[in-house]
Motif scaffolding. Sequence first.
Motif, PDB file in Angstrom:
ATOM      1  N   THR A 197      -4.184   3.231 -13.433  1.00 37.29           N
ATOM      2  CA  THR A 197      -4.103   1.818 -13.800  1.00 37.29           C
ATOM      3  C   THR A 197      -3.990   1.664 -15.319  1.00 37.29           C
ATOM      4  O   THR A 197      -3.808   2.641 -16.049  1.00 37.29           O
ATOM      5  N   PHE A 212      -2.281  -3.729  -9.515  1.00 40.92           N
ATOM      6  CA  PHE A 212      -3.172  -2.582  -9.326  1.00 40.92           C
ATOM      7  C   PHE A 212      -4.290  -2.968  -8.359  1.00 40.92           C
ATOM      8  O   PHE A 212      -5.445  -3.114  -8.753  1.00 40.92           O
ATOM      9  N   ARG A 214      -7.208  -3.156  -5.532  1.00 39.10           N
ATOM     10  CA  ARG A 214      -8.365  -2.308  -5.238  1.00 39.10           C
ATOM     11  C   ARG A 214      -8.533  -2.052  -3.747  1.00 39.10           C
ATOM     12  O   ARG A 214      -9.315  -1.181  -3.365  1.00 39.10           O
ATOM     13  N   GLN A 224      -9.486   4.122  -7.722  1.00 36.72           N
ATOM     14  CA  GLN A 224      -8.973   3.774  -9.044  1.00 36.72           C
ATOM     15  C   GLN A 224      -9.091   4.990  -9.969  1.00 36.72           C
ATOM     16  O   GLN A 224     -10.173   5.518 -10.186  1.00 36.72           O
TER      17      GLN A 224
END
Length: 301
Positions: A197, A212, A214, A224
């Motif tokens: 990220t 990005f 989760r 991540q």
Amino acid sequence: MLEKLELEAFLTLAEELHFGRTAKRLHVTTGRISQIIRRLERRVGGPLFERNSRKVTLTALGKQLRDDLRPAYDQIAAGLAQAIATTRGVRIKGVVRVGFTAPWCGNLVVKAADLFRARHPDSVVEIEEIQLVDPLGRMRANEVDLQLTEFPIDEPDIVQGPLMFAEPRGLLVPVDHPFAGMEAVSLEDLGDATLVTIASEHVPEYWMDQYFPRRTPSGRPITQGPATQFWPEVLVHVSMGVGVSTVALRAKDFHSRPGLSFVPLRDAPPIDYGFLWPRTGLSPVASAYLDIVHELATPVR
């Protein structure tokens, strides 16, 4: 068709979010502004503002109408100013500072700048790359007048202009990753990967969620990975097998290198791109530059 005072009352109130200041700017009474807005809300069929004793805020419908009307209003105002200047023998003169966040955005910015300089030789175009680690910092510091960037941007002090173009979305993966051999992957597949990220301290949360995520659509967590500061760091991490990253598929034309593979994301929405500018408005020279951009790029909606 909106009357001039209706248009100005709505856009000014959308900026000020205060009936008294709006009335003062337009040299009318507060009651007149309230009357105009109520009439406009009846015409569109829904509330444009939420009002209470403490504050005024835009509704979702109000934000949509503001974003649709503001660019056209600014361009009309700039066009009128330019026509007046032309009749008076005055040429557009000044500096417009333009930022961009991706090479394909930069191509359009530079192409427009070349044509702008030819038409307005007394003006200057300054161009710079904007780092996604702080996508709005340069504009908020008054260092750029316009910025071609990834949408969405929903901020009270910044106008999100009309959509200029869109790019299919993909996944950047190591060449030896299981995804590399696939014709396409899905957002659900991200649950089986580590996502590289960008550092998000200055990035709006809604923007991070867009690019990005989760969690996958079914709710599975997405691991991540490293939070990078610059795009070259992403390329290094992915090529070394640390993780994968979401990307515009057009990046393949600019960032292909050994160790990397670009795979389409079949169920991800495209990445939308357009211009941003301060809510305080555009200068005549910035408006003239934006007019040229619209000549060169056909909006997709």
